[in-house]
Scaffold this active site. Sequence first.
Site, mmCIF file in Angstrom:
data_model
loop_
_atom_site.group_PDB
_atom_site.id
_atom_site.type_symbol
_atom_site.label_atom_id
_atom_site.label_comp_id
_atom_site.label_asym_id
_atom_site.label_seq_id
_atom_site.Cartn_x
_atom_site.Cartn_y
_atom_site.Cartn_z
ATOM 1 N N ASP A 143 0.839 -1.191 0.000
ATOM 2 C CA ASP A 143 0.000 0.000 0.000
ATOM 3 C C ASP A 143 0.879 1.249 0.000
ATOM 4 O O ASP A 143 1.994 1.243 0.533
ATOM 5 C CB ASP A 143 -0.889 0.043 1.241
ATOM 6 C CG ASP A 143 -1.969 -1.027 1.232
ATOM 7 O OD1 ASP A 143 -2.225 -1.605 0.166
ATOM 8 O OD2 ASP A 143 -2.549 -1.266 2.305
ATOM 9 N N MET A 144 0.357 2.328 -0.548
ATOM 10 C CA MET A 144 1.089 3.594 -0.569
ATOM 11 C C MET A 144 1.534 3.996 0.835
ATOM 12 O O MET A 144 2.657 4.468 1.041
ATOM 13 C CB MET A 144 0.209 4.689 -1.175
ATOM 14 C CG MET A 144 0.841 6.052 -1.242
ATOM 15 S SD MET A 144 -0.274 7.236 -2.035
ATOM 16 C CE MET A 144 0.733 8.720 -1.989
#
Length: 206
Positions: free
Chosen positions: A48-49
Amino acid sequence: LYENSAIMVLDKPAGLLSVPGKGVELHDSLLTRIRWQYPEAETAHRLDMATSGLIVVALTKEAERQLKAQFQQRSPQKRYIALVEGELPTEKGVIDLPLICDWPNRPKQMVSFSEGREAITHYHRLELLTYQEAPLTRVALSPITGRSHQLRVHLQAIGHPILGDRFYGSAWGRRVASRLYLHADYLSFIDPMSQKRLAFRSPTPF
């Protein structure tokens, strides 16, 4: 952290996309930067970012094929460290809750026993902490499956959201944390070049 002619292992910072998103403002990513030098580079898995830590990138089509096959067969070993809200009552456990995309609120995911895909996470409580008189738990997480937002949704579902999670955390947790407290600290897989198992560690930055 490591590079040969087939792969590159990197320590992704929180706040950087693994792959480019839709729109010019989301073009910058780990993969975009690698492709400046290696145009054929491709990810075999993603973070995930908001998550930091270890990620392996294939630099050739053959390496991509082999790595993706490994992740589909669940042979790589992955571990994450998280700081979660509340005190986990048991030292070890398994979270087995099927997940599906929450389409009206995407990219959020949710538990669905009727339509969700299998999602399994093993956890091991490492340390009990206190911040602003609120209990926290440092926990090691080993996902068996690799569903989108799996660790974040699983921990929220058992009542212990990850500190700083803007999708699944509490208002207090988002307010006191400067980032999502989730880090991929261990990654092991078979090197497509040597066919030997490689293992990497990354110090947890929180």
